[in-house]
Scaffold this active site. Structure first.
Site, short mmCIF file in Angstrom:
data_model
loop_
_atom_site.label_atom_id
_atom_site.label_comp_id
_atom_site.label_asym_id
_atom_site.label_seq_id
_atom_site.Cartn_x
_atom_site.Cartn_y
_atom_site.Cartn_z
N HIS B 6 0.50 -1.23 -0.09
CA HIS B 6 -0.14 -0.01 -0.07
C HIS B 6 0.94 1.27 0.20
O HIS B 6 1.13 1.73 1.07
CB HIS B 6 -1.07 0.01 1.05
CG HIS B 6 -1.99 1.13 1.28
ND1 HIS B 6 -3.00 1.04 2.05
CD2 HIS B 6 -1.90 2.21 0.67
CE1 HIS B 6 -3.87 2.16 1.81
NE2 HIS B 6 -3.15 2.97 1.01
N HIS B 8 1.83 5.01 -2.45
CA HIS B 8 1.04 5.70 -3.67
C HIS B 8 2.45 6.56 -4.19
O HIS B 8 3.51 6.92 -3.60
CB HIS B 8 0.13 6.83 -3.18
CG HIS B 8 -0.75 5.97 -2.33
ND1 HIS B 8 -1.80 5.11 -2.82
CD2 HIS B 8 -1.42 6.24 -1.23
CE1 HIS B 8 -2.85 4.80 -2.10
NE2 HIS B 8 -2.48 5.47 -0.98
N HIS B 173 -10.16 1.53 -1.42
CA HIS B 173 -9.49 2.85 -1.04
C HIS B 173 -10.51 3.93 -1.71
O HIS B 173 -10.45 4.37 -2.76
CB HIS B 173 -8.04 3.12 -1.50
CG HIS B 173 -7.28 3.80 -0.57
ND1 HIS B 173 -7.62 5.16 -0.41
CD2 HIS B 173 -6.13 3.58 0.16
CE1 HIS B 173 -6.74 5.62 0.51
NE2 HIS B 173 -5.93 4.68 0.60
N GLU B 277 1.53 3.01 3.53
CA GLU B 277 1.23 4.26 2.72
C GLU B 277 2.50 5.26 3.01
O GLU B 277 2.23 6.46 2.76
CB GLU B 277 0.13 4.62 3.42
CG GLU B 277 -0.91 5.66 2.38
CD GLU B 277 -2.35 5.75 2.94
OE1 GLU B 277 -3.25 5.72 2.19
OE2 GLU B 277 -2.51 5.94 4.09
#
Lengths: 327, 327, 327, 327, 327, 327
Positions: B6, B8, B173, B277
């Site tokens: 996870h 980005h 998400h 994240e």
């Protein structure tokens, strides 16, 4: 001296990175504005100044870039945070390069909000940051429903009252457009036409005789359709349309000579102010002229029927008078 | 090997400058995507890799940053253009640093649009760009009205059918949130709870037995309210809730040890995947530990009741199996 | 002494027969409330008391059963008539069994209505009927659009002002949910998370320092995601999140021991009040324990790290102090 | 033999307790219908039969009580669950007392839903439960917006097609009314007037020549305004209005003799069917007569201009023919 | 003397040509009303008078033709301009033929507008133009959403207060109807039923004891359903319904003798006023009588149970008293 | 020969009387169109012809007067009835004076309706009534929400397909405008600008290469803002904007010489058709010229840079070619 009254801030990418974050977070949570260093800002400014120098512009008034205004993004705080941030950037740019720039304030407008919500930021920009004008979006709905009240509607009076007191001109300029059938760049034009007619059919000037409106992009479609509106006025025994139009001011942000000629014929040099939006839509090389479309100084200089006095007013005189400039 | 499923994309500011322009123009007019040079992209990547190295992460799966998805910005083309652009950025990042990254595709979702509109971009990402997973927003309305169909609704079936064929896991998400009372970061949590319950009460797994869902942020509120849902299931003679929950997978993006311990107790190590994240919400120094909140590896390693095998599954094994990785 | 601060009225079927008629007629025509005889009411009460005795609860605070509140049923008078009627039933129940019960008032909330419309019924319940608390629904829209203002919004201030004057605690508890994707029982949880964050990010406690909020169901998702919100607070230099959370109170209506343990760890025994909602969602036999899920007294007693003083506060002390009980 | 074609089920309070729960939970979660014991049902039936015996009614057709239909409660599943449950109750009542009752089916209508969604329940009731008719709500919006299609609109054709095949009459009867200015009892009347005019101005009878509609409450306002509609028809050279009206049937649920006399004059005894809605709105003692308003048998018997044959048709003959009864 | 209290203006086609232009232009731009010459107006008047003479009507009160009111046409100014214009036409007609006509004012109603916006035109009509009554549309939404407030709602109080001061009766008469399922002519009837019940269930007469309402078309459906409403009143111990009904007045615009007989029975001759709407809906030859439907004088004269005094009241006396006529 | 391709029917007042009735009744009930006698129609025609003779127009194409189109009046049948009626009037006018007139069909457009609903009337007008063109309203919402699809959208394709088959040009002309801030006469201009840009940015001409569009009023604002759109095209490497514009045709309905000169410069004489809308907006005496504004023949003749061939094309040649006239 060449004063371009219609320019927009050229900001470093970090400004738009913040815009993205603000859009994503909708200002919740929100802590503080990002800190931009002077160097990043000045780097952009130098490029901006280079563009101005290239076309002989001595001073430009800069406001937030309208199509990025985020006025209709929900909730209302997004508009407030973003507008305050961009006005701050402009203030720093003017401070860094006071010989080249003056600030024109954006307002934190929002669909359906009380127009009084804009007054604190207006006052901050004029009274604290020294801005010389204010940019007003006649369509904070950004093409959405329902239609906003026309600029002649009493909805806007509390704002007008404050602007008249501050004695700064209003640059009418719409923003983004959510409608799939209408680009923002065409929306500008249509909103200007609506704004002009709404103001000219209203009592605004009776209530606020000292309010000064400058309509962007040479007045949308109105100069091209004078005959239509002249006929309506004559039909109804109302004041002559050509006289009415002169209650407003217009800039020269129109990238074809034939159109500018028409504008000078129907509006006249007392009510036109030099503007280019440089850099912006017109910053593309015109293969027929070898100049960018927004290099409007030579275009205006080449209009044969204009006198030197006409040109002086448009390039400099009208702006100094309207914006109370002492330069 | 530590695989963080996870993450980005960390993109250069120019990406967000384009986002601003796209938001302002609404993709009309639109010509072409801006060209980003490899150096700008790589500079960001190196900072990103440095962060991963610092906490011992060997590989991270990266998807578009969800709160910037612009799914609800009108008109629909904004979502398509932005999603395609960001997926392209991710593809280039993976290509530049294949040892560190794998791509997880964003989808051009839009309120009220036919979910089939997302399939071409899905296929492009998986089949042409080699992405290993797909990120699904259960609320493309971004907190607006009307509510979207729950993930258990047939509305999503055409997409599920395609994803099952492509055999990639779905990371659930949500994105931004327009409601003034709910921050996007809390919206994530609430949407995850709704997504879990909608899926578990539906027939989705009967129709798509090979579909694999990974719920972000350790499953919203559900692990904390197991008792409530256990009671409902017993009351209605439906399958045991604890068993049902194991039809789903969950990541460890939860920044407190006590919560992770609870998650391991009620979900179990077969259904949890390491995720952080990083960099993101948790990239803040925790003054009590001297580590950032998203430095979760030592946290998990310190959970006493986990065996080495448990940890291996969570850090590496489950991800490899679910995402068909051969590393 | 064991005080359960979170119970709801158990009423005879005739109450629901009236509810059906009220729903059907929408209060038009409406003549008078049906007369319930004491026997019918007492029969239900005796069953209720038997349940309390069985689990060792000495006193329970009872409010209208939230999911039956009909707050969003149009027109507004339905909410007023139903709320008044149910509050009356509760008042009679307390009067019939004063040793076992205290009343907590429902409010006649309605989407878009002026919150002041609730004040007469609030005052009637506290001043005339002797109720010790009030139940507040943060979402009178019941899952419909538009979203209600968050509990931190000024919309609620006139009500808060009155409640602070009356000095009764507020039990935050949402009601039904019209969204097909979200059950009312999950809606409770999500609304609690939203309510907590809206209050903690607001100025409510500056304006109303003596207002006491009790959040139902152990605070929705927040105790499970403390890390997330701790990180946000540190990131923005706002007050420590753990400290902020202690401006609120929470009940123990959470039917799994591992979750209650987490709650005690992150909230602490000064801010937790014993509650079970018995009889209600948790009144199902847990096959693993042989007790119903809502038999929470032994669960709490078995939490090893709690001291006797901790337990006393939770079972009795906090409630007495918050609700000004002299028993 | 006296056949009352317009009655509604009289159910034990537990039925409404379930209604309350269903309204509160919106059918989510939903497990199973509550079990009602025969005794509870029969107790109510005996009271119902006593009322019928008292006024000399031999048989009554019973349908769900319309104002409790919950057709407009969101989401759609509420209407489905509730309708199925009430139809089941009616089926058991008919089974328990087949000498006194026949069933008329409610339909799970819902605003904006596909009308085909009602067909399975229609077929179940007629084919499996042996119901002799079906009750149709011309306004499933229950006074909300937008207006439903008129009964003459093609929207209803799929349902009409199935009803014509099943060969059961339709009782037109609206339900609750959400508008604060219109009580449900007046809404009945207005909806009947709209239904009549919509049908008579449509092509429905050309497409479905064997469809049989019975309009409740003696046809709303139409019999009182025959002159108005006669004039319209003459003005436009359309078929005679009095003839058109006889394409429909009407019941006698009108509690004043002078109105019934008018109805017999303008509708005629071939198209009127005995109905009382007993027990219902008219079950109140009329102080002028010493009978309840819904004791309509003596009222009709006392209308001087009716022949014995007329009365026989209204009390018995028309119903037997229309409903294919073999008793 | 025969006074017809319910007539509408018969205007020359030029009036409707202006209506078309106003609809098309939405009053923007608007200059001035067209000038109609007396001859055009008088030509129509003479035809109108001929119709009245033919049926023996001595005087008629004329108001704007309701179905042409354009109350719901956006924006609000359309309603204001059109109403003022038509009231002016009526004033000229009365001035030209004072022996035959009296004016009844239309009001510039508009959906959602403040009802106070109607007061200036009301006062102008009564105080300056000498009108004897006012026509009120209970549904300015013209069948659209949302429903307007019922006539018993406080929304209307500012208007009622002014009308009571001016001491003119209100003719309740709705206008057009946008709903595809309901013709305007039926909408009249339904709105009258709603208006009656809303007024009779309200406190209007306590606040405005001298307000006089005349309900058009003999009261919609109410006289035909007296039994239903009698039963409701008895059930709730409210004042007798027959007594309540006599707080209102009704006209005889109902084109069937049997219905008028019913009306005289349940309303009585003290509360009925002669009205025909001639020329209008009923101006069609009734083949059974050889008279037009709206030739109601012989119809009423032929009702056997009416005394001469009854007829005198209905034809003349009630109107003179209610409208303060000195003729 | 002078052919004016942009005129509208001049109809007797009875036509507008019917319009008023249709608006009031919303077509329900509707029986038949009123019968207009030839004399009434011819009287108007003679006045119309006199106006044409006065300015030297030999032939005019007449279509329904756009601002009276009632496209957005609910329900849809109003638009159908009115359009059919006006087209019939035009057909009779052409039949009565074939030397002077040709018909251009109105279409029964309606917001949100299937565009295929317009095809029967289109075919009737062209195939049965011999009309030579069709008038298309790009905004059947008449300024309401939501925005209609742009003319470049596939929504319109079924209509385009049929028009291309019938081989008649489309006159783009919007209708009324409900927005209080925008007069219909300005709405015309704005809608034309939107229509042009929507078509030029679309694939319409690839799918329908033989479709011919004539934009009213000299193309809204576009000829005045050529520079702006030239810049956009150059910026995005799309086809030259000046070339694109020539895919469309424009009329000369612009009442100022300076604007017409601009139009001839940027559009050219091959794409301009003589049009005046006489009688219409421009039928007012221009005090500066002593001619009415719409007397455009001398204006065009006086443009110095136009050749005789240019003028011939504009006055006659382009119209004959585009409309396939053999005169």
């Amino acid at each position: 001296m060449i004063i371009d009254i219609h320019g927009h801030t050229v900001a470093p990418p970090e400004v738009y990175q913040f815009q993205g974050r603000l859009l994503g977070s909708r200002g919740n949570p929100f802590d503080k504005f990002p800190e931009l260093n002077d160097e990043a800002i000045n780097n952009q400014l130098l490029k901006h100044i280079e563009l101005l120098n290239k076309v002989g512009t001595d001073m430009q008034f800069i406001s937030p870039r309208p199509y990025l205004a985020m006025h209709s993004i929900k909730p209302e705080r997004v508009s407030h945070l973003w507008t305050e941030f961009v006005n701050n950037v402009i203030a720093r740019q003017v401070e860094l390069q006071p010989g080249y720039f003056r600030g024109v304030a954006g307002l934190p407008q929002h669909p359906g909000a009380d127009i009084r919500d804009c007054i604190p930021e207006l006052k901050r920009c004029v009274e604290e940051l020294g801005f010389v004008g204010v940019q007003l979006n006649p369509d904070p709905m950004e093409g959405g429903a329902p239609d906003p009240p026309g600029l002649g509607d009493e909805y806007w009076y509390p704002l007008y009252e404050e602007i008249e007191k501050l004695d700064v001109p209003i640059l009418i300029h719409s923003a983004s457009c959510c409608s799939p059938r209408e680009s923002y760049t065409l929306h500008f034009i249509n909103e200007e036409s609506i704004a002009i007619m709404s103001l000219l059919e209203s009592d605004v000037f009776e209530h606020f005789p000292n309010l000064k409106f400058v309509v962007s992009h040479t007045g949308g479609a109105i100069p091209f359709h004078m005959g239509r509106f002249r006929a309506w006025r004559l039909r109804s025994n109302k004041p002559d349309f050509d006289e009415s139009v002169k209650q407003l001011y217009f800039d020269t942000v129109n990238y074809s000579k034939e159109a500018l000629e028409l504008a000078f014929k129907v509006i006249g040099s007392d009510n036109l102010l030099f503007g280019t939006e440089n850099p912006g839509t017109g910053s593309v090389m015109n293969p027929e002229t070898g100049h960018t479309f927004d290099d409007l100084k030579p275009v205006i200089e080449s209009i044969e029927f204009l006198t030197e006095e006409d040109k002086m007013k448009v390039f400099e005189g009208n702006a100094k008078k309207l914006y109370n400039l002492n330069i």
